[in-house]
Write an enzyme that holds these catalytic residues in place. Sequence first.
Site, PDB file in Angstrom:
ATOM      1  N   HIS A  37     -18.849   4.188   8.547  1.00  0.00           N
ATOM      2  CA  HIS A  37     -19.889   3.923   9.531  1.00  0.00           C
ATOM      3  C   HIS A  37     -19.912   2.432   9.839  1.00  0.00           C
ATOM      4  O   HIS A  37     -19.527   1.601   9.019  1.00  0.00           O
ATOM      5  CB  HIS A  37     -21.260   4.357   9.008  1.00  0.00           C
ATOM      6  CG  HIS A  37     -21.405   5.838   8.872  1.00  0.00           C
ATOM      7  ND1 HIS A  37     -22.508   6.431   8.322  1.00  0.00           N
ATOM      8  CD2 HIS A  37     -20.582   6.852   9.206  1.00  0.00           C
ATOM      9  CE1 HIS A  37     -22.361   7.739   8.320  1.00  0.00           C
ATOM     10  NE2 HIS A  37     -21.204   8.011   8.859  1.00  0.00           N
ATOM     11  N   THR A  38     -20.375   2.113  11.030  1.00  0.00           N
ATOM     12  CA  THR A  38     -20.536   0.713  11.397  1.00  0.00           C
ATOM     13  C   THR A  38     -21.729   0.130  10.646  1.00  0.00           C
ATOM     14  O   THR A  38     -22.856   0.581  10.807  1.00  0.00           O
ATOM     15  CB  THR A  38     -20.763   0.575  12.914  1.00  0.00           C
ATOM     16  OG1 THR A  38     -19.652   1.155  13.600  1.00  0.00           O
ATOM     17  CG2 THR A  38     -20.878  -0.891  13.303  1.00  0.00           C
ATOM     18  N   LEU A  39     -21.449  -0.846   9.805  1.00  0.00           N
ATOM     19  CA  LEU A  39     -22.511  -1.455   9.008  1.00  0.00           C
ATOM     20  C   LEU A  39     -23.148  -2.639   9.714  1.00  0.00           C
ATOM     21  O   LEU A  39     -24.303  -2.955   9.467  1.00  0.00           O
ATOM     22  CB  LEU A  39     -21.951  -1.896   7.651  1.00  0.00           C
ATOM     23  CG  LEU A  39     -21.349  -0.776   6.786  1.00  0.00           C
ATOM     24  CD1 LEU A  39     -20.842  -1.349   5.468  1.00  0.00           C
ATOM     25  CD2 LEU A  39     -22.374   0.312   6.527  1.00  0.00           C
TER      26      LEU A  39
END
Length: 261
Positions: A37-39
């Site tokens: 996931h894009t953090l």
Amino acid sequence: MAGMYSTHMHTPRLVDMKERVADFWKDEATVSNPRKHTLQPIVTGTSVLGIKCVDGVVIAADTLGSYGSLARFRDISRLMKVNASTIVGGFGDYADFQFIMKLLKQQTIDDEVIGDGVYRDAASIHNWLRCVMYNRRSRMNPLWNTVVVAGRDYSGKPYLGYVDKIGVSFEGNSVATGFGSYIAQPMMRKAMEENPNMTVQQAKEVMARCLKVLFYRDCRSLIDSKLEWLQKRRIVFRNRFLLKQTGLLEQILPVMSNLIN
């Protein structure tokens, strides 16, 4: 006969569930790549501004894509024409905004393929984006964007909406994202209070002033900007312009030339 009946009972083998679970996820990670996931945003764009007028809608954004604090990409478009009635502008992670643009383009293609004459107006697209943002947020994988939707509804009235990465949305007469919500939004509200019946041409002048102030105050902005508006059922797309500066370049260029020499 005695051998047929045994008093020996089968003792079940104890299974360590922690080891079973660990082995399962180890095998799963080797078979397929782990979920990612894009953090945090990587390449980002700053403020998007919008004003609703009596005869249309004006939306503007600069063309800078910042890689952290580095002004890395200086010619990206964060304004997208969805169809004949809607423009969207994206603030935040540019890769996620490209994903949103891909979804909207596919919706436009589907509408054209059906060919029944029905299209999605600005209000419909705004509501759809709200659902998409809230769905991704609920799955703990948000799209790191704030989107401004400008255009007209089915009745032909100007429409301006806002939706952020957790699905909070509203409709307003003026909207701004990022640093512009602190600097440009008060300027736009004051201009609309002084001139409630603002036209598109007057709104473009207000927008130019706001973009100029953002260039001076926001270190993630650029002087090169794009301004788009919808007026009389027509979208003027990608009207690119350079902000006029009052003596700033005349002061900076001699200093730079002295440093270089």
